[in-house]
Design a protein around this motif. Structure first.
Motif, mmCIF file in Angstrom:
data_model
loop_
_atom_site.group_PDB
_atom_site.id
_atom_site.type_symbol
_atom_site.label_atom_id
_atom_site.label_comp_id
_atom_site.label_asym_id
_atom_site.label_seq_id
_atom_site.Cartn_x
_atom_site.Cartn_y
_atom_site.Cartn_z
ATOM 1 N N UNK A 1 -11.835 -3.304 9.768
ATOM 2 C CA UNK A 1 -11.007 -4.150 8.645
ATOM 3 C C UNK A 1 -9.561 -4.174 8.992
ATOM 4 N N UNK A 2 -8.782 -5.403 8.821
ATOM 5 C CA UNK A 2 -7.436 -5.268 9.357
ATOM 6 C C UNK A 2 -6.461 -4.580 8.248
ATOM 7 N N UNK A 3 -5.280 -4.117 8.552
ATOM 8 C CA UNK A 3 -4.406 -3.656 7.696
ATOM 9 C C UNK A 3 -4.075 -4.601 6.465
ATOM 10 N N UNK A 4 -3.915 -5.670 6.728
ATOM 11 C CA UNK A 4 -3.440 -6.608 5.579
ATOM 12 C C UNK A 4 -4.617 -6.851 4.659
ATOM 13 N N UNK A 5 -5.837 -6.623 5.033
ATOM 14 C CA UNK A 5 -7.043 -6.741 4.281
ATOM 15 C C UNK A 5 -7.249 -5.441 3.316
ATOM 16 N N UNK A 6 -6.893 -4.201 4.068
ATOM 17 C CA UNK A 6 -6.886 -3.008 3.431
ATOM 18 C C UNK A 6 -5.716 -3.092 2.370
ATOM 19 N N UNK A 7 -4.620 -3.508 2.378
ATOM 20 C CA UNK A 7 -3.676 -3.747 1.575
ATOM 21 C C UNK A 7 -4.155 -4.460 0.174
ATOM 22 N N UNK A 8 -5.025 -5.495 0.581
ATOM 23 C CA UNK A 8 -5.318 -6.266 -0.583
ATOM 24 C C UNK A 8 -6.336 -5.553 -1.191
ATOM 25 N N UNK A 9 -7.111 -4.879 -0.630
ATOM 26 C CA UNK A 9 -8.491 -4.223 -1.040
ATOM 27 C C UNK A 9 -8.195 -2.808 -1.995
ATOM 28 N N UNK A 10 -7.024 -2.264 -1.537
ATOM 29 C CA UNK A 10 -6.757 -1.192 -2.126
ATOM 30 C C UNK A 10 -5.554 -1.265 -3.046
ATOM 31 N N UNK A 11 -4.843 -2.607 -3.210
ATOM 32 C CA UNK A 11 -3.635 -2.725 -4.104
ATOM 33 C C UNK A 11 -2.328 -2.105 -3.601
ATOM 34 N N UNK A 12 -2.494 -1.235 -2.535
ATOM 35 C CA UNK A 12 -1.272 -0.720 -1.942
ATOM 36 C C UNK A 12 -0.351 -1.551 -1.204
ATOM 37 N N UNK A 13 0.918 -1.329 -0.810
ATOM 38 C CA UNK A 13 1.698 -2.362 -0.051
ATOM 39 C C UNK A 13 1.498 -2.276 1.414
ATOM 40 N N UNK A 14 1.711 -3.313 1.978
ATOM 41 C CA UNK A 14 1.479 -3.352 3.345
ATOM 42 C C UNK A 14 1.930 -2.185 4.246
ATOM 43 N N UNK A 15 3.311 -2.023 3.886
ATOM 44 C CA UNK A 15 3.992 -0.860 4.479
ATOM 45 C C UNK A 15 3.471 0.814 4.170
ATOM 46 N N UNK A 16 2.637 0.732 2.985
ATOM 47 C CA UNK A 16 1.970 2.170 2.718
ATOM 48 C C UNK A 16 1.040 2.100 3.743
ATOM 49 N N UNK A 17 0.207 0.867 3.656
ATOM 50 C CA UNK A 17 -1.366 0.905 4.410
ATOM 51 C C UNK A 17 -0.798 1.175 5.783
ATOM 52 N N UNK A 18 0.241 0.565 6.368
ATOM 53 C CA UNK A 18 0.436 0.861 7.906
ATOM 54 C C UNK A 18 1.087 2.623 8.086
ATOM 55 N N UNK A 19 1.520 2.928 6.857
ATOM 56 C CA UNK A 19 1.901 4.394 7.451
ATOM 57 C C UNK A 19 0.609 5.190 7.190
ATOM 58 N N UNK A 20 -0.214 4.981 6.285
ATOM 59 C CA UNK A 20 -1.498 5.808 6.194
ATOM 60 C C UNK A 20 -2.333 5.554 7.475
#
Ligand SMILES: [Zn+2]
Length: 396
Positions: A28-47
């Protein structure tokens, strides 16, 4: 709560949320992860960066479906570093397996040992040898064993085995006895529960089933919508002590005529006059009358106990595992006949009877799988450990 503590607990939570979503949806892409989790793209990228550094996820480069434009780099679970050790003490064997984060089985070890003839301390030190060999072999594959679960054939409460009658154990504090011997210290759990979880995670994909483990004792694990039912004291599923013939032979539990006295491995071998399950299976293939009669009798008793279980729990499927797996062709007929005769008049739906593909491996696999599920739910400790390890150091 200080701001630093709040930040740490939020980071821990976010790591678990992101890794859990990667497991469910990956690659799954980072962008899709942000959408699915409701977290910001920046937070997802850090995680994701932290999880990549810890070797828990990997970049696959596989474009995710349905996204337009330049395909993003996808993230998936990595089976390359973090692993779990599943251990099992049974009456007549010890076993170990190592499973990676993607639930792929990387190695298995089993040794036939009569643990009734040994003290708990002797059995545990023997187990430690097998565990150490497995951890070392895993290390040679580049894996870090991050945790372990130990399965024992009896009810367990916080590392304390109150009673494992078939092992001759009473109030054995496994957690204390293993302290300092095995690192990390395993979680201790009941064999039948872990076998049911093994079937859930590594088996045929059923999510509503009653798993029956045939060993010297007989345990059952009920899985409802993908979750194990443990009972209020963690003692659910003692199918071997369900009474099938009230005037039958005495049982180690203090009762009489329990299922174990008819369908437990020892009762079955004794009735057939066979020394081992392999010998019994060989004689069954040759059509040996005593062997066939022993299986018929065991299957009938098992069918009686399962009839009660079906009335109580209405499982979608009954999965026969442990020694019932190799004996399935000769036991299942009597089980089905007995249950059908008692269920079909009042029920339209009679549960399917299936054979476990895992057999005796289900327990150790469930033990390792339990560790993996815990790590994925709460990965912060492993991420932090990999950060504090000196750069370029070999995993230990
Ligand atoms: Zn009993």
């Amino acid at each position: 709560m200080t701001q630093a503590v709040r930040h740490d607990s939020m980071r821990a939570r976010n790591l678990g949320v992101v890794l859990g979503e990667v497991r469910r949806s990956g690659p799954v892409t980072r962008a899709a992860l942000a959408e699915m989790t409701g977290l910001t793209k920046t937070t997802v990228s850090k995680m994701v960066a932290d999880l990549l550094a810890a070797g828990m996820v990997t970049e696959t480069g596989v474009p995710s479906r349905g996204e337009r434009g330049r395909p993003g780099t996808a993230v998936a679970l990595s089976g390359g570093r973090v692993a779990a050790l599943g251990l099992e003490i049974n009456v007549d064997y010890l076993s170990a397996c190592v499973v990676d984060l993607t639930l792929e089985v990387r190695l298995r070890r089993a040794r036939a040992v009569d643990n009734r003839a040994a003290s708990p301390v002797e059995t545990l030190s023997h187990l430690r040898e097998i565990a150490r060999e497995a951890v070392e072999e895993a290390r040679s594959l580049g894996l870090v064993v991050a945790g372990s679960t130990l399965a024992v054939p009896g009810p367990v409460d916080d590392g304390l085995v109150h009673s494992a009658p078939n092992l001759g154990w009473r109030d054995v504090h496994v957690g204390e006895l293993l302290d300092g011997l095995l690192t990390p210290l395993p979680t201790v759990d009941n064999e039948a529960n872990l076998a049911a979880l093994g079937e859930l995670w590594f088996g045929s994909g059923h999510r509503d089933f009653l798993h029956v483990s045939g060993e010297i004792g007989i345990g059952a694990g009920l899985v409802v919508d993908g979750a194990l039912f443990r009972g209020s004291h963690g003692l659910a599923g003692e199918l071997g002590h369900v009474v099938v013939f009230p005037d039958g032979p005495p049982c180690r539990c203090g009762g009489r005529g329990c299922l174990e006295q008819y369908a437990g491995q020892e009762a079955l071998l004794r009735a057939a006059g066979a020394g081992t399950v392999e010998e019994l299976a060989g004689r069954l293939r040759e059509g040996d009358a005593a062997a066939l009669a022993a299986c018929e009798r065991a299957g009938h008793a098992l069918g009686l106990a399962l009839t009660s279980a079906v009335h109580l729990f209405d499982p979608g499927t009954i999965v026969l595992g442990g020694v019932f797996a190799p004996l399935f062709p000769w036991i299942s007929g009597a089980v089905l006949e007995t249950t059908a005769a008692r269920l079909s008049a009042i029920r339209d739906a009679v549960p399917d009877l299936a054979v476990s593909r895992l057999g005796g491996d289900a327990t150790a696999l469930g033990a390792a799988g339990q560790v993996i599920h815990r790590i994925i739910a709460d990965p912060v400790a492993y991420v932090t450990a990999s950060r504090t390890a000196p750069a370029g150091s070999k995993p230990r």
